[in-house]
Design an enzyme around this catalytic site. Structure first.
Site, PDB file in Angstrom:
ATOM      1  N   GLN B 206       0.832  -1.203   0.000  1.00 23.44           N
ATOM      2  CA  GLN B 206       0.000   0.000   0.000  1.00 23.44           C
ATOM      3  C   GLN B 206       0.866   1.252   0.000  1.00 23.44           C
ATOM      4  OE1 GLN B 206      -2.579  -2.149   3.320  1.00 23.44           O
ATOM      5  NE2 GLN B 206      -3.284  -0.059   3.037  1.00 23.44           N
ATOM      6  N   PHE B 237      -5.887  -3.855   3.368  1.00 18.68           N
ATOM      7  CA  PHE B 237      -6.586  -3.621   4.647  1.00 18.68           C
ATOM      8  C   PHE B 237      -5.687  -3.024   5.731  1.00 18.68           C
ATOM      9  CE2 PHE B 237      -8.195  -7.605   2.655  1.00 18.68           C
ATOM     10  CZ  PHE B 237      -9.335  -7.062   2.085  1.00 18.68           C
ATOM     11  N   GLU B 241       0.904  -1.954   4.629  1.00 16.44           N
ATOM     12  CA  GLU B 241       1.400  -0.583   4.739  1.00 16.44           C
ATOM     13  C   GLU B 241       2.871  -0.641   5.146  1.00 16.44           C
ATOM     14  OE1 GLU B 241      -1.319   2.076   6.759  1.00 16.44           O
ATOM     15  OE2 GLU B 241       0.209   3.629   6.914  1.00 16.44           O
ATOM     16  N   ARG B 319      -5.335   7.367  17.452  1.00 18.98           N
ATOM     17  CA  ARG B 319      -6.642   7.404  16.797  1.00 18.98           C
ATOM     18  C   ARG B 319      -7.717   6.750  17.677  1.00 18.98           C
ATOM     19  NH1 ARG B 319      -9.161   8.449  11.449  1.00 18.98           N
ATOM     20  NH2 ARG B 319      -7.294   9.305  10.553  1.00 18.98           N
ATOM     21  N   ARG B 351      -7.541  -1.404   8.772  1.00 15.53           N
ATOM     22  CA  ARG B 351      -8.797  -0.687   8.511  1.00 15.53           C
ATOM     23  C   ARG B 351      -9.455  -0.121   9.789  1.00 15.53           C
ATOM     24  NH1 ARG B 351     -12.837  -3.636   4.327  1.00 15.53           N
ATOM     25  NH2 ARG B 351     -13.480  -1.813   3.168  1.00 15.53           N
ATOM     26  N   PHE B 353      -7.715   1.668  11.995  1.00 14.28           N
ATOM     27  CA  PHE B 353      -6.471   2.195  12.552  1.00 14.28           C
ATOM     28  C   PHE B 353      -6.629   2.667  13.999  1.00 14.28           C
ATOM     29  CE2 PHE B 353      -2.719   5.140  12.326  1.00 14.28           C
ATOM     30  CZ  PHE B 353      -1.822   4.297  11.721  1.00 14.28           C
ATOM     31  N   THR B 450      -3.720  11.587  10.572  1.00 12.53           N
ATOM     32  CA  THR B 450      -3.528  12.471  11.725  1.00 12.53           C
ATOM     33  C   THR B 450      -2.168  13.168  11.638  1.00 12.53           C
ATOM     34  OG1 THR B 450      -2.831  10.523  12.981  1.00 12.53           O
ATOM     35  CG2 THR B 450      -5.094  11.285  13.301  1.00 12.53           C
ATOM     36  N   ALA B 519      -5.781   5.522   5.596  1.00 14.13           N
ATOM     37  CA  ALA B 519      -6.596   6.555   6.237  1.00 14.13           C
ATOM     38  C   ALA B 519      -7.834   6.899   5.406  1.00 14.13           C
ATOM     39  CB  ALA B 519      -5.776   7.812   6.517  1.00 14.13           C
ATOM     40  N   GLU B 720     -12.636   3.083   5.451  1.00 12.29           N
ATOM     41  CA  GLU B 720     -12.637   2.614   6.837  1.00 12.29           C
ATOM     42  C   GLU B 720     -13.958   2.817   7.594  1.00 12.29           C
ATOM     43  OE1 GLU B 720      -8.343   3.431   8.605  1.00 12.29           O
ATOM     44  OE2 GLU B 720      -9.045   5.047   7.324  1.00 12.29           O
TER      45      GLU B 720
END
Lengths: 490, 766
Positions: B206, B237, B241, B319, B351, B353, B450, B519, B720
């Site tokens: 990703q 998902f 990442e 988060r 997903r 996060f 964020t 995100a 998400e």
């Protein structure tokens, strides 16, 4: 290594592949030798369905979706192989494919070829039988295919609408392939080498006596994992799946005899014919693609403590017949096992038949399975109970109780102590409570990733409560069947 | 393409099929493992620790190296650059050389001629590891002050006073399990050395830019020497990442050592054991409220199981704090977040996060208050909902776009919630062994990274002389339909058929420094950048045509494949070829940075989100009170995707997210044994939802209102937010458990049959 040329039918042509090692998987053959990369490896253990391909026997109309990752390549000797690339190779999309596009049934696309192939088999088989694919049939047919993106709604929609896109006639391609198929006789090999594929029982028994170290496989749905995950080096394979006699289901007045090479799908269909109450359970045994490959004989011979067939067969008082060149012997199924995945079979013996008594008018039998997921999951506890329902005086009574249990001991077991409660006809008043206590006391289940010991023990009681509900004819006894639920809640 | 080629319709806003759909159903799309292999390609497999925590005494490779087909082993000695991954926390060795920190920790890489040989050889490596005490629970980590990052405390108002004056108080403690991503395509990288010390890395990731950075860091190269390409993933998902970086580094190191292309594709079981999951959370809470259920003081402690390293645990845990309010105004609140270090996989993005884990607390509390007061939980939820405007979150962001009052009412009505609730209550009173439950839960989810700096994106639009268009942007395609939406946006902007627009592989040599596709912001960022790029090309063409027709460039419009001036309408293709002949630039870049957002990392205050996405779900369940089994009977969802760019794709995201969330809260259970070994490391033991889990009654509707902020096409992010709609499943099951006289406070997620039955009997321990 001494292996024969592998011959099979693909796109109407006979293909010949040389030097295929005995444990090379069908998926490896497809991706690495045929260079057809549409078929995917998702889990390499038959649990996700990304590797699904379709097989058909010469002269048969039935298409079978199977997991190519845990099947050995040589197992398709003489069969017709269809992969995802073949469906639209020289023409428009197959209705299964077109429906998936129209319903937005693919997102990342990695599971898609597997779904396409399961849907293709469902479509063709339903067409041949003039059956309508409804939601329930679609859920069963796709029970061995996992998707992580869509949430399945569009895929199920595609499965139940694909028939509307069907031209309801054979494509030219299909006709051409079928005509080519006639040229391919049963191409099974002479029984020598590292992949033995006998076609008669006599041949099998001789081979077994000569090659006692060879690994017997039928559908290979467990042995495939020993190779892929356990990295076992199996030098010789004895594949029983083509032994004509062992593929028969024979119905006698008092029992059904099922050959050890009968697929789980067919075996359960036969059992359900006699005992319709087994239908939902039969659909919860693995996914359809595993049931198409795996055999009842394999499930029994493998003897896993969590195999789902054995509790049922124990409760139904099934016998197994072992055969060798020396002769045969028959015994109650539970006597086959001596310990964790250990059995009484001699080196030259094979499991040949499973004999299941036909139900009597007084039989009251049920099977219950508890697992984290309803479909395609392994039981935390599987409990099968068969009772003879009689009248004792004025009351409803049980005479003879037969109970098979999975998930509570090192092997599938018979609940001998609990059964002793009903050696004589016993009225049911208060009886279920005694059965419950006896059953919970009889076993000391382990804790593992599927369930804790305490929960398994609770389940033994809860499932006797469920049996009592069934006995009393309550409408809602479990949540496993959507159809039953819909009926009760409507 | 179906509806997309209909020239009478605007391209954006239509439910066109996924750009790869037709090829996907034919098995004709290429994932990394399908790329034809270069001659001399070698295959790699990881050597993994079987000990959760220990000191590595020695590694004996002799048995592995003796196997025919094995080329060799890659260890720390083969790393030219930093032996620590270029991860956020700089705390993960590329190979565990001195200590192992979890079962699955990679010690070395075996390279062989084929993948099965490499895997077999890897298992023959003998690792002599002296076991050390392993910390496997957050409780133990708390006792031993074992953290990957320092604790974070966020407070507003005076929770202690509010709690002390509250009419009612409840306390509780529960846990929510982690989740395996179970992308259908496992982690895979194919590293190919190029000329002059350059590299081409095919990665299922990703975040190609991060893979580039990690590889360059380990190989001591400049970023311009590493090109990473990702055409598509078979699911991500969040699991691809940071986690894709590890594989890329390992395969590149192997390729460097053996001067050959090297493919590293993890076996599914190894993927489970090596890679991080959704963070498991443990909570303690105390809440005060009045007779109407209005909150008066809330104290929450969240113990986050981060695993052995920081990875993305900081922002995930942050988060969770941001979303602890979900849709509710928290006047007096005190939150403590502990980032516990355990000897397990390093938990990572998934997903939501951290958002789902934050919302679980407040939604659980809402349900508990309602059951305590014996009132409808929807009433308590409504009582605490943010006002339509004028209130700020506990981190100081004004809530200006709240549509939940109307959205909840609409769903309550369309799902016939009140009538069904009465029916269910009546049914429950007549049934002992089975109980039903129904719940509506809302979602308010903040959109933007964020970390403000990640909210930037670039795109390229190339128009060729035949009028066909190629687009490229920094986002990646993992099935979510990003490339489809961006193509729709560009076709829409240029007024041409979607069939003329082709999306291309994400490539670090085309768009540099791109953020992760994460995100939920993929379309917001890259779609807008692509729109700007298309607008730039359009501007050049408009100027050209206005010169021909002697009008202002503003008078030129592009629609239905025509370029239209006040005097003449010309086919797009003609204008393009004429413009080329007149030496007009037919390609352009676009760049976008999200406006308005800012955020103080030290105090966790500011406006971290550009806007909120909203939604609500109504779920009905039934449980078997004797076994603890459950079924999800009916689901009705109303979700806010703004003005949808592609309703079919958005609905697909909503359904998929809901079902994934449902799996997290029902059947998907990660079980680590007492030695820290993940016992559920394959789909045979780890059960994601299957076709048979999905109720026939599964309705999804879109809220019909454009984003109130200026976002691409008026849309809202959708990747998400709908995941958390599944919290309605959790709450519906708790309703059913309560109806069965079970103790809901004993329920932990996931709601496996065993965990549900635990509410009914103390004989079953957690």
């Amino acid at each position: 290594m001494q292996v024969k040329t592998l011959r099979f039918l693909h796109r109407g042509q006979q293909r010949e592949i040389q030097n295929v090692p005995p444990t090379r998987t069908l998926l490896q053959l497809i991706r690495e030798d045929l260079h057809l990369c549409g078929t995917k490896e998702g889990c390499n253990e038959g649990d996700c369905g990304a590797c699904t391909v379709v097989l058909r026997e010469p002269g048969e109309s039935e298409y079978k979706a199977v997991n190519s990752c845990i099947r050995f390549a040589h197992s398709i000797e003489g069969l017709e192989l269809t992969t995802v690339e073949d469906l639209s190779a020289d023409g428009p999309l197959h209705p299964a494919q077109e429906a998936l596009v129209q319903c937005h049934g693919s997102q990342c696309g990695f599971c898609t070829p597997g779904f396409v192939m399961s849907m293709f088999a469902l479509h063709e088989n339903s067409l041949a039988r003039r059956q309508v694919v409804d939601r329930s049939a679609a859920q069963v047919a796709l029970s061995g295919n996992l998707c992580r993106c869509t949430g399945y709604r569009p895929i199920l929609d595609a499965a139940v609408t694909m028939q509307m896109l069907s031209k309801n006639e054979q494509t030219m391609q299909e006709i051409r392939w079928q005509s080519a198929q006639k040229g391919l006789k049963t191409a099974c090999k002479p029984a020598v080498g590292d992949y033995l594929l006998p076609t008669t029982l006599a041949e099998l028994l001789v081979l077994r006596s000569q090659h006692s170290a060879a690994q017997i496989v039928a559908g290979c749905t467990d042995v495939g994992l020993w190779v892929n995950k356990g990295h076992q080096e199996l030098t010789q394979i004895l594949d029983v799946s083509r032994v004509a006699e062992l593929r028969r289901i024979e119905r006698y007045p008092h029992h059904i005899a099922m050959g050890a090479a009968v697929s789980l799908h067919e075996a359960y269909a036969a059992l359900v014919q006699d005992r319709p109450q087994l239908k939902t359970f039969s659909e919860r045994f693995a996914g359809l693609s595993v049931r198409n490959s795996g055999t009842l004989g394999g499930n029994v011979a493998n003897g896993s403590p969590i195999g789902d067939s054995m509790p049922l067969l124990i409760a139904l008082k099934a016998n197994v017949v072992l055969m060798s060149v020396r002769g045969h012997r028959e015994m109650p199924l539970e006597q086959l096992y001596t310990g964790y995945r250990k059995n009484v079979m001699a080196h030259d013996e094979v499991l040949a038949w499973i004999k299941v008594p036909r139900p009597t008018s007084s039989e009251f039998s049920r099977i219950y399975k508890i697992s984290k997921r309803y479909d395609d999951d392994i039981s935390a506890v599987c409990l099968a109970i068969s009772a003879e329902r009689v009248m004792e005086g004025d009351g409803d009574a049980i005479r003879r109780l037969s109970i098979g249990v999975g998930g509570v001991a090192a092997t599938p077991v018979r609940a001998i102590k609990t059964e002793a409660l009903c050696e004589d006809p016993t009225t049911v008043s208060g009886l279920f409570g005694s059965i419950k206590a006896a059953l919970q006391a009889e076993f000391d289940p382990i804790s593992d990733m599927r369930a804790s010991s305490a929960y398994r023990r609770e389940l033994l009681g809860a499932l006797i409560d469920r049996f009592e509900s069934d006995w009393r004819g309550e409408k809602l006894v479990s949540l496993e069947s959507w159809e039953d639920l819909a009926q009760v809640l409507s | 393409m179906s509806a997309g080629s209909n020239m009478a319709l605007p391209t954006a806003g239509q439910s066109v099929a996924h750009e790869s759909a037709r090829a996907q159903v034919q098995g004709a799309v290429r994932y990394v493992d399908d790329i034809p292999e270069l001659q001399g390609t070698l295959h790699a497999a990881p050597v993994m620790s079987r000990i959760a925590h220990g000191r590595v005494r020695s590694l004996d490779f002799s048995a592995a190296l003796a196997m025919p087909g094995v080329r060799g082993v890659v260890t720390q000695a083969d790393i030219p650059g930093d032996p620590i991954f270029a991860a956020f926390g700089h705390d993960e060795p590329i190979f565990a050389t001195e200590t192992v920190q979890y079962v699955g920790n990679v010690l070395a890489i075996i390279v062989a001629d084929d993948v099965m040989t490499a895997r077999k050889a890897a298992r023959r490596v003998k690792a002599d590891i002296e076991p050390l005490p392993a910390i496997l629970s957050t409780q133990e980590a708390m006792e031993k002050n074992h953290f990957v990052l320092p604790p974070v405390h966020v407070a507003r108002g005076d929770a202690d006073t509010a709690l002390s004056v509250a009419a009612h108080r409840l306390q509780g403690a529960f846990s929510v399990g982690g989740q395996e991503h179970f992308y259908l395509e496992g982690q895979v990288t194919y590293a190919q050395p190029q000329e002059m010390g350059q590299w081409l890395i095919y990665s299922s990731t990703q975040h190609p830019g991060e893979v580039q950075h990690w590889v360059a860091h380990a190989l001591k190269l400049s970023l311009h020497d590493v090109r990473v390409e990702t055409r598509r993933m078979g699911g991500g998902f969040g699991g691809k990442e940071t986690q894709a970086g590890h594989l890329a580094v390992w395969s590149a190191l192997a390729a460097l050592k053996f001067a050959s292309p090297v493919k590293l594709r993890l076996d599914r079981d190894d993927d489970f054991l090596i890679t991080g999951k959704r963070h498991p959370f443990d909570y303690d809470y105390e809440v005060g409220f009045d007779d109407t259920g209005l909150l008066s003081g809330l104290r929450v402690s969240m113990r986050v199981n981060c695993g052995f390293s920081a990875d993305l645990s900081g922002p995930v845990a942050d988060r969770a704090i941001f979303h602890l309010d979900n849709a509710y105004f928290l006047q007096d609140v005190s939150i403590s977040s502990y980032r516990c270090k355990t000897h397990t996989q390093s938990h990572t993005a998934f997903r939501g996060f951290g958002g789902p884990q934050g919302m679980m607390v407040i939604e659980t509390i809402m349900g508990e208050i309602a059951r305590y007061l014996k009132v409808d939980a929807l009433q308590v939820r409504r009582r605490n909902l943010y006002a339509t405007a004028g209130q700020t979150t506990h981190y100081g962001m004004p809530v200006e776009d709240n549509i939940l009052h109307d959205l909840l009412s609409k769903l309550e009505h369309s799902a016939q919630y009140q009538r069904r609730r009465e029916t269910i209550n009546a049914w429950n009173s007549q049934h002992n062994h089975f109980k039903r439950g129904i719940s509506i839960t809302p979602v308010k989810f903040g959109i933007s990274f964020t970390a403000t700096l990640f909210n930037q994106a670039g795109a390229l639009v190339h128009v060729y002389t035949d009028g066909s268009v190629q687009i490229n942007h920094g986002g990646t395609e993992m099935g979510q339909g990003l490339h489809t939406k961006v193509a729709q946006i560009v076709a829409h902007e240029l007024g041409i058929s979607l069939a003329l627009v082709r999306a291309t592989a994400s490539d670090t040599s085309k768009i540099p420094n791109a953020s992760a596709t994460a995100a939920s912001a993929g379309t917001d960022l890259n779609g807008r950048a692509a729109q700007f790029a298309a607008a730039s090309v359009k501007g050049k063409l408009a100027a050209f045509v206005s010169g021909l027709d002697h009008c202002g460039a503003g008078a030129i419009s592009f629609r239905d494949g025509q370029v239209i001036s006040p005097t003449q309408s010309r086919p797009w293709q003609d204008v393009v070829s004429a413009a080329y002949a007149n030496r007009i630039q037919l390609w352009s870049d676009g760049f976008y940075a999200t406006p308005k957002i800012h955020y103080d990392k030290t105090t966790l205050t500011g406006r971290p989100f550009y806007y909120f996405a909203y939604g609500a779900a109504c779920t009905e369940v039934i449980i078997d009170a004797r076994t603890g089994e459950s079924r999800i009977l009916k689901v009705d969802i109303l979700h806010d995707a703004g003005r949808s760019i592609n309703p079919a794709i958005d609905i697909g995201q909503i359904e998929g997210a809901f079902v994934q969330g449902m799996g997290w809260l029902t059947t998907e259970q990660l079980v680590w044994n007492e030695n820290g070994h993940l016992a559920t490391h394959a789909p045979s033991t780890y059960k994601i939802p299957a076709t048979g889990c999905i109720p026939e009654h599964f309705n999804v509707a879109l809220w019909n209102e454009p984003n109130r902020e200026d976002n691409i096409f008026g849309s809202k992010a959708v990747g998400e937010p709908p995941f958390m709609l599944a919290i309605s499943v959790w709450e519906a099951i708790r309703e059913a458990v309560a109806a069965a006289s079970g103790d809901t406070s004993r329920l932990n997620a996931p709601c496996t049959a065993e965990n549900v039955l635990r509410c009914k009997t103390v004989k079953i321990q957690a």
